[in-house]
Design a protein around this motif. Structure first.
Motif, PDB file in Angstrom:
ATOM      1  N   MET A  99       0.836  -1.184   0.000  1.00  0.00           N
ATOM      2  CA  MET A  99       0.000   0.000   0.000  1.00  0.00           C
ATOM      3  C   MET A  99       0.878   1.243   0.000  1.00  0.00           C
ATOM      4  SD  MET A  99      -2.361   1.520   3.000  1.00  0.00           S
ATOM      5  CE  MET A  99      -2.193   3.284   3.014  1.00  0.00           C
ATOM      6  N   ALA A 100       0.458   2.239  -0.753  1.00  0.00           N
ATOM      7  CA  ALA A 100       1.199   3.493  -0.782  1.00  0.00           C
ATOM      8  C   ALA A 100       0.229   4.664  -0.888  1.00  0.00           C
ATOM      9  CB  ALA A 100       2.155   3.508  -1.966  1.00  0.00           C
ATOM     10  N   ASP A 101       0.516   5.721  -0.146  1.00  0.00           N
ATOM     11  CA  ASP A 101      -0.225   6.972  -0.275  1.00  0.00           C
ATOM     12  C   ASP A 101       0.470   7.784  -1.351  1.00  0.00           C
ATOM     13  OD1 ASP A 101      -2.103   6.514   1.781  1.00  0.00           O
ATOM     14  OD2 ASP A 101      -0.666   7.171   3.296  1.00  0.00           O
ATOM     15  N   LEU A 102      -0.272   8.143  -2.393  1.00  0.00           N
ATOM     16  CA  LEU A 102       0.321   8.897  -3.494  1.00  0.00           C
ATOM     17  C   LEU A 102      -0.331  10.260  -3.630  1.00  0.00           C
ATOM     18  CD1 LEU A 102       0.528   6.142  -6.278  1.00  0.00           C
ATOM     19  CD2 LEU A 102       2.265   6.767  -4.598  1.00  0.00           C
ATOM     20  N   SER A 103       0.490  11.253  -3.967  1.00  0.00           N
ATOM     21  CA  SER A 103      -0.035  12.587  -4.243  1.00  0.00           C
ATOM     22  C   SER A 103      -0.901  12.530  -5.500  1.00  0.00           C
ATOM     23  CB  SER A 103       1.123  13.565  -4.461  1.00  0.00           C
ATOM     24  OG  SER A 103       1.776  13.256  -5.693  1.00  0.00           O
ATOM     25  N   GLN A 104      -1.670  13.552  -5.700  1.00  0.00           N
ATOM     26  CA  GLN A 104      -2.536  13.629  -6.882  1.00  0.00           C
ATOM     27  C   GLN A 104      -1.731  13.432  -8.170  1.00  0.00           C
ATOM     28  OE1 GLN A 104      -6.063  14.556  -7.068  1.00  0.00           O
ATOM     29  NE2 GLN A 104      -6.177  14.153  -4.887  1.00  0.00           N
ATOM     30  N   ASP A 105      -0.623  14.155  -8.301  1.00  0.00           N
ATOM     31  CA  ASP A 105       0.179  14.083  -9.524  1.00  0.00           C
ATOM     32  C   ASP A 105       0.796  12.701  -9.722  1.00  0.00           C
ATOM     33  OD1 ASP A 105      -0.405  16.711 -10.144  1.00  0.00           O
ATOM     34  OD2 ASP A 105       1.442  17.509  -9.271  1.00  0.00           O
ATOM     35  N   THR A 106       1.352  12.127  -8.666  1.00  0.00           N
ATOM     36  CA  THR A 106       1.987  10.813  -8.767  1.00  0.00           C
ATOM     37  C   THR A 106       0.955   9.740  -9.081  1.00  0.00           C
ATOM     38  OG1 THR A 106       3.691  11.516  -7.196  1.00  0.00           O
ATOM     39  CG2 THR A 106       3.464   9.150  -7.577  1.00  0.00           C
ATOM     40  N   TRP A 107      -0.221   9.805  -8.426  1.00  0.00           N
ATOM     41  CA  TRP A 107      -1.299   8.832  -8.649  1.00  0.00           C
ATOM     42  C   TRP A 107      -1.728   8.878 -10.116  1.00  0.00           C
ATOM     43  CZ3 TRP A 107      -6.676   8.279  -9.519  1.00  0.00           C
ATOM     44  CH2 TRP A 107      -7.324   7.208  -8.895  1.00  0.00           C
ATOM     45  N   ARG A 108      -1.967  10.086 -10.618  1.00  0.00           N
ATOM     46  CA  ARG A 108      -2.422  10.249 -12.011  1.00  0.00           C
ATOM     47  C   ARG A 108      -1.354   9.758 -12.989  1.00  0.00           C
ATOM     48  NH1 ARG A 108      -4.981  14.774 -11.783  1.00  0.00           N
ATOM     49  NH2 ARG A 108      -3.138  16.052 -11.574  1.00  0.00           N
ATOM     50  N   GLU A 109      -0.083  10.080 -12.715  1.00  0.00           N
ATOM     51  CA  GLU A 109       1.020   9.676 -13.586  1.00  0.00           C
ATOM     52  C   GLU A 109       1.157   8.150 -13.622  1.00  0.00           C
ATOM     53  OE1 GLU A 109       5.740  10.031 -13.145  1.00  0.00           O
ATOM     54  OE2 GLU A 109       4.707  11.978 -13.238  1.00  0.00           O
ATOM     55  N   LYS A 110       1.164   7.523 -12.442  1.00  0.00           N
ATOM     56  CA  LYS A 110       1.293   6.059 -12.380  1.00  0.00           C
ATOM     57  C   LYS A 110       0.098   5.388 -13.064  1.00  0.00           C
ATOM     58  CE  LYS A 110       3.004   3.789  -8.814  1.00  0.00           C
ATOM     59  NZ  LYS A 110       4.274   3.259  -9.236  1.00  0.00           N
ATOM     60  N   LEU A 111      -1.087   5.926 -12.836  1.00  0.00           N
ATOM     61  CA  LEU A 111      -2.297   5.363 -13.436  1.00  0.00           C
ATOM     62  C   LEU A 111      -2.226   5.423 -14.959  1.00  0.00           C
ATOM     63  CD1 LEU A 111      -5.181   4.235 -13.276  1.00  0.00           C
ATOM     64  CD2 LEU A 111      -5.991   6.596 -13.004  1.00  0.00           C
ATOM     65  N   LYS A 129      -5.932 -10.229  -7.330  1.00  0.00           N
ATOM     66  CA  LYS A 129      -4.918  -9.676  -6.432  1.00  0.00           C
ATOM     67  C   LYS A 129      -3.631  -9.268  -7.147  1.00  0.00           C
ATOM     68  CE  LYS A 129      -6.466 -11.819  -2.118  1.00  0.00           C
ATOM     69  NZ  LYS A 129      -7.800 -12.181  -2.488  1.00  0.00           N
ATOM     70  N   ASP A 130      -3.478  -9.669  -8.404  1.00  0.00           N
ATOM     71  CA  ASP A 130      -2.269  -9.324  -9.159  1.00  0.00           C
ATOM     72  C   ASP A 130      -2.385  -8.011  -9.928  1.00  0.00           C
ATOM     73  OD1 ASP A 130      -0.820 -11.584  -8.330  1.00  0.00           O
ATOM     74  OD2 ASP A 130      -1.804 -12.808  -9.852  1.00  0.00           O
ATOM     75  N   LYS A 131      -3.570  -7.411  -9.939  1.00  0.00           N
ATOM     76  CA  LYS A 131      -3.745  -6.116 -10.597  1.00  0.00           C
ATOM     77  C   LYS A 131      -3.218  -5.012  -9.681  1.00  0.00           C
ATOM     78  CE  LYS A 131      -6.474  -7.343 -14.179  1.00  0.00           C
ATOM     79  NZ  LYS A 131      -6.116  -7.143 -15.545  1.00  0.00           N
ATOM     80  N   ASN A 132      -3.061  -3.830 -10.243  1.00  0.00           N
ATOM     81  CA  ASN A 132      -2.653  -2.652  -9.473  1.00  0.00           C
ATOM     82  C   ASN A 132      -3.886  -1.780  -9.255  1.00  0.00           C
ATOM     83  OD1 ASN A 132       0.054  -3.508  -9.620  1.00  0.00           O
ATOM     84  ND2 ASN A 132       0.245  -2.589 -11.636  1.00  0.00           N
ATOM     85  N   TYR A 133      -4.245  -1.567  -7.999  1.00  0.00           N
ATOM     86  CA  TYR A 133      -5.471  -0.846  -7.669  1.00  0.00           C
ATOM     87  C   TYR A 133      -5.182   0.590  -7.254  1.00  0.00           C
ATOM     88  CZ  TYR A 133      -7.747  -5.260  -8.205  1.00  0.00           C
ATOM     89  OH  TYR A 133      -8.205  -6.429  -8.759  1.00  0.00           O
ATOM     90  N   GLN A 145      -3.716  -6.419   3.621  1.00  0.00           N
ATOM     91  CA  GLN A 145      -3.855  -7.547   4.547  1.00  0.00           C
ATOM     92  C   GLN A 145      -4.401  -8.788   3.839  1.00  0.00           C
ATOM     93  OE1 GLN A 145      -6.367  -5.977   7.637  1.00  0.00           O
ATOM     94  NE2 GLN A 145      -4.697  -4.862   8.620  1.00  0.00           N
ATOM     95  N   LEU A 146      -5.198  -8.577   2.794  1.00  0.00           N
ATOM     96  CA  LEU A 146      -5.789  -9.691   2.059  1.00  0.00           C
ATOM     97  C   LEU A 146      -4.867 -10.248   0.975  1.00  0.00           C
ATOM     98  CD1 LEU A 146      -9.457  -8.379   1.688  1.00  0.00           C
ATOM     99  CD2 LEU A 146      -8.636 -10.212   3.198  1.00  0.00           C
ATOM    100  N   GLY A 147      -3.686  -9.660   0.838  1.00  0.00           N
ATOM    101  CA  GLY A 147      -2.711 -10.198  -0.096  1.00  0.00           C
ATOM    102  C   GLY A 147      -2.619  -9.510  -1.443  1.00  0.00           C
ATOM    103  N   PHE A 148      -3.263  -8.341  -1.576  1.00  0.00           N
ATOM    104  CA  PHE A 148      -3.130  -7.586  -2.818  1.00  0.00           C
ATOM    105  C   PHE A 148      -1.716  -7.038  -2.904  1.00  0.00           C
ATOM    106  CE2 PHE A 148      -7.622  -7.872  -2.404  1.00  0.00           C
ATOM    107  CZ  PHE A 148      -8.129  -7.792  -3.687  1.00  0.00           C
ATOM    108  N   LYS A 149      -1.111  -7.152  -4.076  1.00  0.00           N
ATOM    109  CA  LYS A 149       0.279  -6.723  -4.245  1.00  0.00           C
ATOM    110  C   LYS A 149       0.413  -5.198  -4.259  1.00  0.00           C
ATOM    111  CE  LYS A 149       1.936 -10.845  -6.673  1.00  0.00           C
ATOM    112  NZ  LYS A 149       1.000 -11.706  -6.027  1.00  0.00           N
ATOM    113  N   ASN A 150      -0.493  -4.510  -4.954  1.00  0.00           N
ATOM    114  CA  ASN A 150      -0.388  -3.060  -5.098  1.00  0.00           C
ATOM    115  C   ASN A 150      -1.733  -2.379  -4.957  1.00  0.00           C
ATOM    116  OD1 ASN A 150       2.495  -2.807  -5.797  1.00  0.00           O
ATOM    117  ND2 ASN A 150       1.907  -3.971  -7.600  1.00  0.00           N
ATOM    118  N   ALA A 151      -1.836  -1.513  -3.954  1.00  0.00           N
ATOM    119  CA  ALA A 151      -3.016  -0.675  -3.761  1.00  0.00           C
ATOM    120  C   ALA A 151      -2.514   0.730  -3.448  1.00  0.00           C
ATOM    121  CB  ALA A 151      -3.880  -1.207  -2.625  1.00  0.00           C
ATOM    122  N   TYR A 152      -2.911   1.676  -4.276  1.00  0.00           N
ATOM    123  CA  TYR A 152      -2.438   3.054  -4.154  1.00  0.00           C
ATOM    124  C   TYR A 152      -3.569   3.980  -3.726  1.00  0.00           C
ATOM    125  CZ  TYR A 152       1.223   0.993  -7.050  1.00  0.00           C
ATOM    126  OH  TYR A 152       2.202   0.177  -7.549  1.00  0.00           O
TER     127      TYR A 152
END
Length: 104
Positions: free
Chosen positions: A1-13, A58-62, A81-88
Motif C-alpha cells: 500500500m502506498a499513499d500517493l499525491s494527486q500528480d503521482t497517482w495520475r502519472e502512475k495510473l 490480487k495481481d492487478k494494481n489498484y 492484509q488480504l494479499g493484494f500486491k499493489n493498492a495506491y
C-alpha cells in the motif's frame, strides 16, 4: 500500500496497463461525479464490501480513492492484509482531483 499525491497517482495510473480504479465512496457520493472507468465498491457496506474485494484479481494494481483520502486509505490497508500486491491511495481524494470526472 502506498499513499500517493494527486500528480503521482495520475502519472502512475496513466502509465499502468494493469491498473484498476476503485471508488470506495457511497452511492450518493457517486452522484457528484467519478473518475472514468472506476469500479464502485462502497466501503461502508461491511461484509458485502469484503466479499466484493475478495473477488478481485490480487495481481492487478489498484488505484483507490474516496472523497478525501481517509476511507480509501482504509481500503488499501484492508487490501494489503488480504494479499493484494499493489493498492495506491489517492491523497486528498476526489475533492482535490484535477483530472477527468464523469458526471451522472
Amino acid at each position: 500500500m502506498a499513499d500517493l499525491s494527486q500528480d503521482t497517482w495520475r502519472e502512475k495510473l496513466s502509465e499502468d496497463k494493469n491498473a484498476v480504479v476503485l471508488d470506495v465512496r457511497t452511492a450518493e457520493e457517486l452522484e457528484d461525479g467519478f473518475i472514468p472507468n472506476a469500479i464502485h465498491l462502497d466501503i461502508y457496506q461491511g461484509q458485502d464490501f469484503m466479499d466484493s474485494i475478495n473477488k478481485l484479481d490480487k495481481d492487478k494494481n489498484y488505484f483507490v480513492y474516496c472523497k478525501s483520502g481517509g476511507r480509501s486509505g482504509q481500503a488499501c490497508a484492508i487490501m494489503s492484509q488480504l494479499g493484494f500486491k499493489n493498492a495506491y491511495n489517492l491523497v486528498g481524494g476526489i475533492m482535490q482531483w484535477s483530472g477527468e470526472v464523469v458526471n451522472n
